[in-house]
Scaffold this motif. Structure first.
Motif, PDB file in Angstrom:
ATOM      1  N   VAL A   1       5.747 -33.069 -41.993  1.00  0.00           N
ATOM      2  CA  VAL A   1       5.952 -34.405 -41.441  1.00  0.00           C
ATOM      3  C   VAL A   1       7.298 -34.474 -40.719  1.00  0.00           C
ATOM      4  O   VAL A   1       7.388 -35.051 -39.621  1.00  0.00           O
ATOM      5  CB  VAL A   1       5.842 -35.478 -42.546  1.00  0.00           C
ATOM      6  N   LEU A   2       8.342 -33.889 -41.299  1.00  0.00           N
ATOM      7  CA  LEU A   2       9.631 -33.850 -40.618  1.00  0.00           C
ATOM      8  C   LEU A   2       9.542 -33.113 -39.283  1.00  0.00           C
ATOM      9  O   LEU A   2      10.116 -33.539 -38.281  1.00  0.00           O
ATOM     10  CB  LEU A   2      10.677 -33.183 -41.504  1.00  0.00           C
TER      11      LEU A   2
ATOM     12  N   ILE B   1       9.208 -33.188 -33.272  1.00  0.00           N
ATOM     13  CA  ILE B   1       8.447 -32.929 -32.046  1.00  0.00           C
ATOM     14  C   ILE B   1       8.201 -34.236 -31.294  1.00  0.00           C
ATOM     15  O   ILE B   1       8.350 -34.307 -30.068  1.00  0.00           O
ATOM     16  CB  ILE B   1       7.109 -32.233 -32.372  1.00  0.00           C
ATOM     17  N   TYR B   2       7.831 -35.281 -32.002  1.00  0.00           N
ATOM     18  CA  TYR B   2       7.574 -36.578 -31.378  1.00  0.00           C
ATOM     19  C   TYR B   2       8.835 -37.115 -30.698  1.00  0.00           C
ATOM     20  O   TYR B   2       8.769 -37.618 -29.575  1.00  0.00           O
ATOM     21  CB  TYR B   2       7.073 -37.579 -32.439  1.00  0.00           C
ATOM     22  N   LEU B   3       9.980 -36.982 -31.355  1.00  0.00           N
ATOM     23  CA  LEU B   3      11.220 -37.515 -30.794  1.00  0.00           C
ATOM     24  C   LEU B   3      11.656 -36.740 -29.545  1.00  0.00           C
ATOM     25  O   LEU B   3      12.226 -37.324 -28.620  1.00  0.00           O
ATOM     26  CB  LEU B   3      12.337 -37.471 -31.833  1.00  0.00           C
ATOM     27  N   PHE B   4      11.405 -35.448 -29.494  1.00  0.00           N
ATOM     28  CA  PHE B   4      11.828 -34.656 -28.341  1.00  0.00           C
ATOM     29  C   PHE B   4      10.872 -34.714 -27.168  1.00  0.00           C
ATOM     30  O   PHE B   4      11.295 -34.611 -26.017  1.00  0.00           O
ATOM     31  CB  PHE B   4      12.036 -33.184 -28.736  1.00  0.00           C
ATOM     32  N   PHE B   5       9.596 -34.856 -27.422  1.00  0.00           N
ATOM     33  CA  PHE B   5       8.625 -34.719 -26.342  1.00  0.00           C
ATOM     34  C   PHE B   5       7.881 -35.984 -25.962  1.00  0.00           C
ATOM     35  O   PHE B   5       7.072 -35.959 -25.043  1.00  0.00           O
ATOM     36  CB  PHE B   5       7.622 -33.611 -26.686  1.00  0.00           C
ATOM     37  N   VAL B   6       8.121 -37.061 -26.655  1.00  0.00           N
ATOM     38  CA  VAL B   6       7.415 -38.300 -26.298  1.00  0.00           C
ATOM     39  C   VAL B   6       8.384 -39.350 -25.855  1.00  0.00           C
ATOM     40  O   VAL B   6       9.500 -39.427 -26.125  1.00  0.00           O
ATOM     41  CB  VAL B   6       6.567 -38.806 -27.477  1.00  0.00           C
TER      42      VAL B   6
END
Length: 78
Positions: A67-68, A73-78
């Protein structure tokens, strides 16, 4: 809350959880599955006891690591 803390402190489940977090972060949950099973196999070979709660604690640590990783990944690519 105290019951959860007591559950974690019993049989080094906190260490199972903490050591599984980086494995779940850098690898996959399948790797954590192998590590958790290997740890419990080692315990069974050593003292003839297999503790499902230790296995569950390791898997929860790996899931937390995954989950971390997904949040990162979500914070860097979205």
């Amino acid at each position: 809350m105290m019951k959860v803390i007591e559950w974690f402190k019993k049989s080094n489940r906190d260490k199972h959880f903490i050591y599984a977090v980086p494995i779940g972060f850098f690898f996959t949950i399948l790797c954590v599955l192998g590590v958790a099973t290997a740890l419990e196999f080692k315990d069974y070979q050593y003292c003839r006891m297999y503790d499902w709660n230790d296995w569950l604690s390791t898997m929860l640590g790996g899931l937390f690591g995954q989950v971390l990783f997904l949040i990162l990944i979500y914070l860097f690519f979205v």
